[in-house]
Write a protein that holds these residues in place. Structure first.
Motif, PDB file in Angstrom:
ATOM      1  N   THR A  60       0.755  -1.102  -0.024  1.00  0.00           N
ATOM      2  CA  THR A  60       0.021  -0.101  -0.104  1.00  0.00           C
ATOM      3  C   THR A  60       0.909   1.262   0.108  1.00  0.00           C
ATOM      4  O   THR A  60       1.804   1.294   0.818  1.00  0.00           O
ATOM      5  N   PRO A  61       0.555   2.232  -0.853  1.00  0.00           N
ATOM      6  CA  PRO A  61       1.513   3.397  -0.834  1.00  0.00           C
ATOM      7  C   PRO A  61       1.157   4.259   0.333  1.00  0.00           C
ATOM      8  O   PRO A  61       0.481   4.206   0.990  1.00  0.00           O
ATOM      9  N   PRO A  62       2.319   4.875   0.723  1.00  0.00           N
ATOM     10  CA  PRO A  62       2.307   5.906   1.889  1.00  0.00           C
ATOM     11  C   PRO A  62       0.862   6.530   2.247  1.00  0.00           C
ATOM     12  O   PRO A  62       0.501   6.621   3.378  1.00  0.00           O
ATOM     13  N   ARG A  63       0.318   7.232   1.505  1.00  0.00           N
ATOM     14  CA  ARG A  63      -0.843   8.179   1.493  1.00  0.00           C
ATOM     15  C   ARG A  63      -2.136   7.029   1.878  1.00  0.00           C
ATOM     16  O   ARG A  63      -3.090   7.487   2.669  1.00  0.00           O
ATOM     17  N   GLY A  64      -2.128   5.673   1.874  1.00  0.00           N
ATOM     18  CA  GLY A  64      -3.303   4.666   2.155  1.00  0.00           C
ATOM     19  C   GLY A  64      -2.801   4.131   3.283  1.00  0.00           C
ATOM     20  O   GLY A  64      -3.733   3.043   3.864  1.00  0.00           O
ATOM     21  N   ARG A  65      -1.934   4.157   4.047  1.00  0.00           N
ATOM     22  CA  ARG A  65      -1.474   3.365   5.236  1.00  0.00           C
ATOM     23  C   ARG A  65      -1.969   4.093   6.560  1.00  0.00           C
ATOM     24  O   ARG A  65      -2.118   5.300   6.800  1.00  0.00           O
ATOM     25  N   PRO A  66      -2.188   3.158   7.540  1.00  0.00           N
ATOM     26  CA  PRO A  66      -3.015   3.610   8.760  1.00  0.00           C
ATOM     27  C   PRO A  66      -1.573   4.632   9.684  1.00  0.00           C
ATOM     28  O   PRO A  66      -0.488   4.076   9.469  1.00  0.00           O
ATOM     29  N   ARG A  67      -2.459   5.611  10.244  1.00  0.00           N
ATOM     30  CA  ARG A  67      -1.287   6.361  11.152  1.00  0.00           C
ATOM     31  C   ARG A  67      -0.995   5.881  12.279  1.00  0.00           C
ATOM     32  O   ARG A  67       0.083   6.159  12.857  1.00  0.00           O
ATOM     33  N   GLU A  68      -1.798   4.990  12.985  1.00  0.00           N
ATOM     34  CA  GLU A  68      -1.528   4.401  14.303  1.00  0.00           C
ATOM     35  C   GLU A  68      -1.240   3.169  14.482  1.00  0.00           C
ATOM     36  O   GLU A  68      -0.846   2.848  15.475  1.00  0.00           O
ATOM     37  N   VAL A  69      -0.675   2.555  13.360  1.00  0.00           N
ATOM     38  CA  VAL A  69      -0.042   1.438  13.274  1.00  0.00           C
ATOM     39  C   VAL A  69       1.543   1.323  12.598  1.00  0.00           C
ATOM     40  O   VAL A  69       1.597   2.214  11.607  1.00  0.00           O
ATOM     41  N   VAL A  70       2.390   0.725  13.398  1.00  0.00           N
ATOM     42  CA  VAL A  70       3.545   0.926  12.842  1.00  0.00           C
ATOM     43  C   VAL A  70       3.702   0.071  11.466  1.00  0.00           C
ATOM     44  O   VAL A  70       3.516  -0.977  11.259  1.00  0.00           O
ATOM     45  N   TRP A  71       4.422   0.792  10.431  1.00  0.00           N
ATOM     46  CA  TRP A  71       4.335   0.331   9.114  1.00  0.00           C
ATOM     47  C   TRP A  71       5.875   0.075   8.675  1.00  0.00           C
ATOM     48  O   TRP A  71       6.746   0.998   8.670  1.00  0.00           O
ATOM     49  N   ARG A  72       6.370  -1.383   8.398  1.00  0.00           N
ATOM     50  CA  ARG A  72       7.814  -1.512   8.262  1.00  0.00           C
ATOM     51  C   ARG A  72       7.887  -1.452   6.804  1.00  0.00           C
ATOM     52  O   ARG A  72       7.108  -2.129   6.125  1.00  0.00           O
ATOM     53  N   ASP A  73       9.320  -1.395   6.521  1.00  0.00           N
ATOM     54  CA  ASP A  73       9.478  -1.163   5.000  1.00  0.00           C
ATOM     55  C   ASP A  73       9.223  -2.815   4.267  1.00  0.00           C
ATOM     56  O   ASP A  73       8.667  -2.521   3.250  1.00  0.00           O
TER      57      ASP A  73
END
Length: 550
Positions: A60-73
């Protein structure tokens, strides 16, 4: 609370890719998770098992990622260390498991069978002992508990676990959010108050080394707390004493003096003794308490005709027994009536389990308002065709059609054994199929029973086509529970063995199904939401080479 507010203490769901939060051991008992049940099967294979998967989507591109969940590369692959299956048939899950424990069939064990919509309780009675290394479910879990307890004495001992417990239905928890106003303590809108603005935090002391002993005994809390169902509490003191005489008592250990649950038949006796559907005394007591709580009259009479009756496991072994009308359900079997839900609400004026105590359609809750669902509304299927669809792979001359893909409940199977038996295979093409309309088949030049491939960003399926006038144009069916272990060739798109019905699906959660602490909207897994709205997908179908390889 200070640790939560500061962010130093967090919920595991906020960073699911942290190795500390990985699920490490999974035991699947009499279920088929990887295939039949797991919506988004290829994602399970990649991220849970780390094995061969046909996931085709990009991150998922950055603009569609949740803000409150840690997103790893990079999303981790293969989180699980051990997968154990206990089943008497070789399912897709069994094929992928590290350990498969041989299980007894229905004709080799003591057990009970009943559902809320079925007016009888049945017994499973062993005709023979489980053959060779097979064991009953009950004996298998007791054996595992014995070994676990032995190891736990050195490695775990007694510990205090802090649990985040959902706000419970039919309790004062339903008043946690007056007016349906949802305030977020993490953004500073309110203070974190367990049981009000967040889940309850419950400390539980666990003596892990005594696990096996506790499994073999009826616990002492029944004596003091009773049993509670839908806010109604009954006290099975007589039943506890009766179980002592019927099943015997535990001689030593933490369960000394308690009714024994050493065998599966003992457990069946306990279940029948403690349920209002099989114990007339408890059913009557429950209705008496329900009258006191609601002010509705005449409820006790629903169970009074069978108040002295007590269905035992021996009774069910003789023949199936008709269950009793119980406060635990909303239907009535009184006077030989067949079960129909909500009879007690409509005919005996028991309040509905809603905010008003009546059937109502308007819901004033912040999330419902935000999504425009305060009243029942029609919601068309998600328009996913713009997100993906025709991937222009037909440059080789093969036409493709983009259709809506549904996975309804199987009709080409025997429910308990799915479709991989000779009777069903003879009746339904001998392997997995996709049902499609005459119009869609004509668009891609496919005839009935020819091989096709269906694909989207979630995975790839190779199977035969059932071309029929009974399917509407633009929609296809692939009935669920068709395992990929029979007559599934390699796909042209990936070169891997074709997937199954859940290879083209993914997990979708509807936010309104996560509401809690507001009357009937009280969230808990498998109680209220999230329900299976993830069977509606879009897929591309094309005719493939009829020369297949396995």
């Amino acid at each position: 609370m200070d640790e939560l507010k500061s962010g130093r203490l967090r919920f595991a769901a906020e960073d699911p890719d942290d190795p500390a939060n990985f699920p490490r051991v999974l035991t699947v008992w009499r279920a088929n998770l990887l295939g039949s049940s797991g919506k988004g099967n290829e994602y399970f294979l990649r991220h849970l098992l780390g094995t061969d998967a046909d996931v085709r989507s990009e991150e998922t591109p950055p603009r569609g990622r949740p803000r409150e969940v840690v997103w790893r590369d990079e999303a981790p692959e293969g989180k699980l260390d051990l997968l154990v299956t206990m089943d008497f048939r070789m399912t897709s899950t069994g094929l992928l498991s590290d350990v498969v424990l041989p299980a007894a069939t229905w004709y080799e064990k003591d057990d009970l069978s009943s559902t809320d919509m079925h007016p009888f309780v049945h017994a499973f009675t062993p005709a023979i002992a489980p053959p060779w290394q097979a064991r009953t479910d009950y004996d298998t879990f007791l054996t595992i508990a014995d070994r676990f307890s032995e190891l736990a004495a050195d490695h775990l001992g007694t510990r205090t676990d802090v649990l985040a417990v959902p706000l419970t239905h039919d309790t004062p928890d339903e008043l946690a959010q007056p007016g349906g106003v949802v305030r977020d303590w993490k953004t500073g809108e309110c203070e974190p108050v367990p049981g009000r603005t967040m889940p309850k935090l419950v400390a539980v002391e666990r003596d892990y080394a005594s696990t096996a002993q506790k499994m073999r005994a009826v616990g002492p809390l029944l004596d003091t707390l009773g049993t509670t169902t839908k806010g109604v509490t009954v006290h099975p003191d007589r039943e506890i004493e009766e179980l002592r005489h019927r099943c015997g008592t535990v001689r030593d250990g933490v369960g000394a003096g308690r009714p024994s649950l050493a065998t599966a038949s003992d457990m069946c006796e306990a279940i029948l003794a403690l349920s209002g559907t099989t114990n007339g005394r408890l059913a009557t007591e429950g209705f008496r308490e329900l009258e006191r709580q609601t002010g509705s009259e005449g409820l006790v009479e629903l169970a009074a005709e069978r108040e002295a009756e007590r269905i035992t496991f021996a009774d069910t072994r003789t023949q199936p027994r008709s269950v009793m009308t119980s406060y635990e359900w909303s239907g009535s079997e009184t006077g030989g009536r067949r079960y129909s839900p909500f009879v007690i609400n409509t005919e005996h004026k028991k309040p509905w389990h809603t905010l008003t105590g009546r059937q109502h359609f308007f819901v004033q809750h912040d999330w419902m308002t935000e999504l425009g669902e305060q009243l029942p509304v029609f919601r068309p299927p998600l328009n996913a065709r713009r997100a993906y669809g025709d991937e222009q792979l037909h440059e080789d001359g093969r036409a493709e059609v983009t259709v809506r893909y549904l996975t309804p409940h199987s009709k080409w199977s025997i429910h308990s054994n799915y479709q991989d038996n000779k009777y069903m295979l003879d009746l339904s093409r001998g392997g997995p199929v996709i049902w499609m309309s005459l119009e869609d088949a004509e668009k891609i030049g496919v005839k009935d029973n020819e091989w096709i491939e269906a694909y989207n960003r979630n995975g790839v399926v190779a199977c035969r086509a059932v071309v029929t006038h009974r399917m509407p144009e633009g929609t296809v069916y692939m009935y669920h529970a068709q395992d990929r272990n029979i007559n599934v060739p390699k796909t042209e798109l990936s070169g891997k063995r074709g997937g199954m019905h859940n290879s083209l699906t993914r997990l979708l959660l509807k936010p309104t199904h996560l509401a809690g602490g507001y009357a009937q909207f009280t969230y808990a897994f498998n109680y209220y939401g999230p329900t299976g709205n993830q069977r509606d997908e879009v897929t591309v179908i094309r005719r493939r080479s009829q020369r297949v390889e396995y």
